[in-house]
Enzyme design. Sequence first.
Site, mmCIF file in Angstrom:
data_model
loop_
_atom_site.group_PDB
_atom_site.id
_atom_site.type_symbol
_atom_site.label_atom_id
_atom_site.label_comp_id
_atom_site.label_asym_id
_atom_site.label_seq_id
_atom_site.Cartn_x
_atom_site.Cartn_y
_atom_site.Cartn_z
ATOM 1 N N ASP A 1 5.225 -4.779 6.181
ATOM 2 C CA ASP A 1 5.963 -5.987 6.580
ATOM 3 C C ASP A 1 5.949 -7.079 5.509
ATOM 4 O O ASP A 1 6.878 -7.892 5.447
ATOM 5 C CB ASP A 1 5.521 -6.510 7.949
ATOM 6 C CG ASP A 1 4.027 -6.673 8.058
ATOM 7 O OD1 ASP A 1 3.336 -6.527 7.031
ATOM 8 O OD2 ASP A 1 3.545 -6.958 9.165
ATOM 9 N N GLY B 1 0.843 -1.220 0.000
ATOM 10 C CA GLY B 1 0.000 0.000 0.000
ATOM 11 C C GLY B 1 0.862 1.247 0.000
ATOM 12 O O GLY B 1 1.861 1.308 0.704
ATOM 13 N N ARG C 1 -6.572 -2.319 8.916
ATOM 14 C CA ARG C 1 -7.139 -3.654 8.720
ATOM 15 C C ARG C 1 -6.975 -4.480 9.990
ATOM 16 O O ARG C 1 -7.907 -5.086 10.474
ATOM 17 C CB ARG C 1 -6.432 -4.316 7.539
ATOM 18 C CG ARG C 1 -7.086 -5.575 7.044
ATOM 19 C CD ARG C 1 -6.459 -6.021 5.739
ATOM 20 N NE ARG C 1 -5.053 -5.589 5.606
ATOM 21 C CZ ARG C 1 -4.414 -5.490 4.465
ATOM 22 N NH1 ARG C 1 -5.032 -5.757 3.342
ATOM 23 N NH2 ARG C 1 -3.149 -5.124 4.423
ATOM 24 N N ASP D 1 1.615 -0.367 11.861
ATOM 25 C CA ASP D 1 1.502 -1.733 12.388
ATOM 26 C C ASP D 1 2.803 -2.515 12.263
ATOM 27 O O ASP D 1 2.788 -3.728 12.077
ATOM 28 C CB ASP D 1 0.358 -2.470 11.681
ATOM 29 C CG ASP D 1 0.568 -2.558 10.178
ATOM 30 O OD1 ASP D 1 1.451 -1.856 9.653
ATOM 31 O OD2 ASP D 1 -0.144 -3.327 9.525
ATOM 32 N N THR E 1 3.912 2.686 5.624
ATOM 33 C CA THR E 1 2.509 2.281 5.746
ATOM 34 C C THR E 1 1.794 3.256 6.663
ATOM 35 O O THR E 1 2.369 3.699 7.665
ATOM 36 C CB THR E 1 2.348 0.847 6.310
ATOM 37 O OG1 THR E 1 0.986 0.648 6.690
ATOM 38 C CG2 THR E 1 3.219 0.595 7.520
ATOM 39 N N ASP F 1 -0.573 2.480 8.541
ATOM 40 C CA ASP F 1 -1.192 1.755 9.662
ATOM 41 C C ASP F 1 -0.391 1.736 10.957
ATOM 42 O O ASP F 1 -0.935 1.365 11.998
ATOM 43 C CB ASP F 1 -1.468 0.304 9.249
ATOM 44 C CG ASP F 1 -2.619 0.194 8.264
ATOM 45 O OD1 ASP F 1 -3.364 1.178 8.120
ATOM 46 O OD2 ASP F 1 -2.770 -0.863 7.636
ATOM 47 N N ARG G 1 1.160 -5.114 -5.900
ATOM 48 C CA ARG G 1 1.333 -6.343 -5.120
ATOM 49 C C ARG G 1 1.775 -7.430 -6.096
ATOM 50 O O ARG G 1 1.453 -7.374 -7.284
ATOM 51 C CB ARG G 1 0.044 -6.667 -4.387
ATOM 52 C CG ARG G 1 -0.286 -5.550 -3.378
ATOM 53 C CD ARG G 1 -1.008 -6.030 -2.170
ATOM 54 N NE ARG G 1 -0.919 -5.093 -1.063
ATOM 55 C CZ ARG G 1 -1.689 -4.000 -0.895
ATOM 56 N NH1 ARG G 1 -2.604 -3.686 -1.774
ATOM 57 N NH2 ARG G 1 -1.530 -3.234 0.169
HETATM 58 P P1 ADP Z 1 2.802 -4.494 2.685
HETATM 59 O O1 ADP Z 1 4.212 -4.452 2.249
HETATM 60 O O2 ADP Z 1 2.147 -3.154 2.679
HETATM 61 O O3 ADP Z 1 2.637 -5.273 3.981
HETATM 62 P P2 ADP Z 1 1.781 -6.812 1.250
HETATM 63 O O4 ADP Z 1 1.608 -7.664 2.453
HETATM 64 O O5 ADP Z 1 0.723 -6.846 0.197
HETATM 65 O O6 ADP Z 1 1.968 -5.275 1.582
HETATM 66 O O7 ADP Z 1 3.172 -7.237 0.599
HETATM 67 C C1 ADP Z 1 3.680 -6.551 -0.525
HETATM 68 C C2 ADP Z 1 4.413 -7.507 -1.410
HETATM 69 O O8 ADP Z 1 5.526 -8.059 -0.713
HETATM 70 C C3 ADP Z 1 3.630 -8.739 -1.854
HETATM 71 O O9 ADP Z 1 2.763 -8.459 -2.932
HETATM 72 C C4 ADP Z 1 4.745 -9.655 -2.266
HETATM 73 O O10 ADP Z 1 5.247 -9.296 -3.534
HETATM 74 C C5 ADP Z 1 5.811 -9.350 -1.230
HETATM 75 N N1 ADP Z 1 5.743 -10.357 -0.162
HETATM 76 C C6 ADP Z 1 4.833 -10.452 0.821
HETATM 77 N N2 ADP Z 1 5.056 -11.535 1.590
HETATM 78 C C7 ADP Z 1 6.141 -12.152 1.072
HETATM 79 C C8 ADP Z 1 6.876 -13.343 1.395
HETATM 80 N N3 ADP Z 1 6.530 -14.113 2.424
HETATM 81 N N4 ADP Z 1 7.932 -13.645 0.641
HETATM 82 C C9 ADP Z 1 8.303 -12.873 -0.411
HETATM 83 N N5 ADP Z 1 7.651 -11.760 -0.774
HETATM 84 C C10 ADP Z 1 6.590 -11.391 -0.051
HETATM 85 O O1 F6P Z 2 -2.066 0.908 3.804
HETATM 86 C C1 F6P Z 2 -2.660 0.040 4.730
HETATM 87 C C2 F6P Z 2 -4.100 -0.097 4.395
HETATM 88 O O2 F6P Z 2 -4.550 1.199 4.261
HETATM 89 C C3 F6P Z 2 -4.988 -0.867 5.361
HETATM 90 O O3 F6P Z 2 -5.432 -0.117 6.440
HETATM 91 C C4 F6P Z 2 -6.086 -1.313 4.460
HETATM 92 O O4 F6P Z 2 -6.799 -2.390 4.942
HETATM 93 C C5 F6P Z 2 -5.345 -1.652 3.221
HETATM 94 O O5 F6P Z 2 -4.247 -0.762 3.173
HETATM 95 C C6 F6P Z 2 -6.147 -1.613 1.991
HETATM 96 O O6 F6P Z 2 -5.316 -1.484 0.879
HETATM 97 P P1 F6P Z 2 -5.625 -2.080 -0.559
HETATM 98 O O7 F6P Z 2 -7.061 -1.866 -0.830
HETATM 99 O O8 F6P Z 2 -4.710 -1.303 -1.439
HETATM 100 O O9 F6P Z 2 -5.287 -3.547 -0.478
#
Ligand code: ADP
Ligand code: F6P
Length: 353
Positions: free
Chosen positions: A126, A34, A194, A152, A148, A150, A95
């Site tokens: 994360d 995000g 979330r 979090d 982020t 959040d 993503r």
């Molecule tokens: P955020 O970074 O905001 O937590 P996501 O959880 O969607 O958002 O993770 C972003 C991207 O990081 C994912 O679309 C994926 O490409 C990569 N990613 C997430 N988890 C893993 C993992 N366990 N191993 C490798 N890449 C990951």
């Molecule tokens: O950036 C974090 C966040 O805003 C969460 O609070 C929310 O649930 C999520 O992203 C939604 O993001 P998307 O719709 O892009 O998956």
Amino acid sequence: MKPVEEEDYMRREVEKMGKNASAVETIGILTSGGDSPGMNAAIRAAARTAWARGVNVKGIMRGYSGLLKEEIFEMSKDFTKDIISTGGTVLYTARCPEFKELAVQERAADILRKHGIDGLIVIGGDGSFRGAQKLAAQGINTVALPGTIDLDIACTEYTIGFDTAVNTAMDAIDKIRDTSASHERCSIIEVMGRDAGYIALWCGIAAGAEEIIIPERYDGNKPKLLLNLIDGIMETHAKGKRHHLIINAEGIGHSYGMAKDIEEATGIETRATILGYVQRGGRPTAQDRVYASYMSALAVDLLCAGATNRVVGYRNGQYVDYDIEDALSMRKDVDEYEYQISRMLGRSAYTIK
Ligand code: ADP
Ligand code: F6P
């Protein structure tokens, strides 16, 4: 690298690093997951710090997804101009679920090597840190930054974008207060988060809400939650409160249903507003710009010093860095004292004699 212990740490690191001393020749920068306000300040600071250290900079578009498609370009100085005040990310974000596969991570590392990128800055949440960790395991020196709204991420007391999101939500709630007070209504405002209630807690306190509902303090019992809300509204209404503000975190949801139930039970007109993505955009606050700049500069200096598999954070008034695995294994919770205070402040003018 140890956490920052002395005030002049950064200056000493910078002084130590001559033009040819850097452990990396070319860094890549990507944003992932995000978006959040302040990511552009981080991109700008990473690129400019790298150039100041004699390191080349390549931009990678659309996170890990763009990396796999080789959407990689030589970043120009112009690319970093006029972006510090803007929300979103000029590198775009995406993503990329397939990045969890080892073969895909190996391919990504090969692509980075092919483009001469030996150091990588990943700005995201994360999930993105896990991707960074996997690339570090493939031999690419990688440092991640917490981007982020959040808040979090356990290893840091600050994440890029949180301050802007809270201020945006607070402004919106202030506006809703005006109309809610004029109509003597109850208003439920759903804010993002979330799995985390930090935005709700902060903007709830800042906007003077009576109730703040957060995932960290919700046991899943919806009837009990509703009953508590209704009791609170009835009690303060009986004592003269003419309108009511309830902040509900996205992780709890059901704001429209809650509004209907509250109106039926109390007879007080109740409206729900879901603030949604407005919280993710907009001009970053000074805090988001400044913290993002320092953290990003430190991330580059860590790469230049030969560090890898690190996350930069902010703790106890200092910019610090952690091993990604250690950072991901940390847990944090909303402080109980702060939570109790937020509840007391919203209601005690009506409930205490
Ligand atoms: P955020 O970074 O905001 O937590 P996501 O959880 O969607 O958002 O993770 C972003 C991207 O990081 C994912 O679309 C994926 O490409 C990569 N990613 C997430 N988890 C893993 C993992 N366990 N191993 C490798 N890449 C990951
Ligand atoms: O950036 C974090 C966040 O805003 C969460 O609070 C929310 O649930 C999520 O992203 C939604 O993001 P998307 O719709 O892009 O998956």
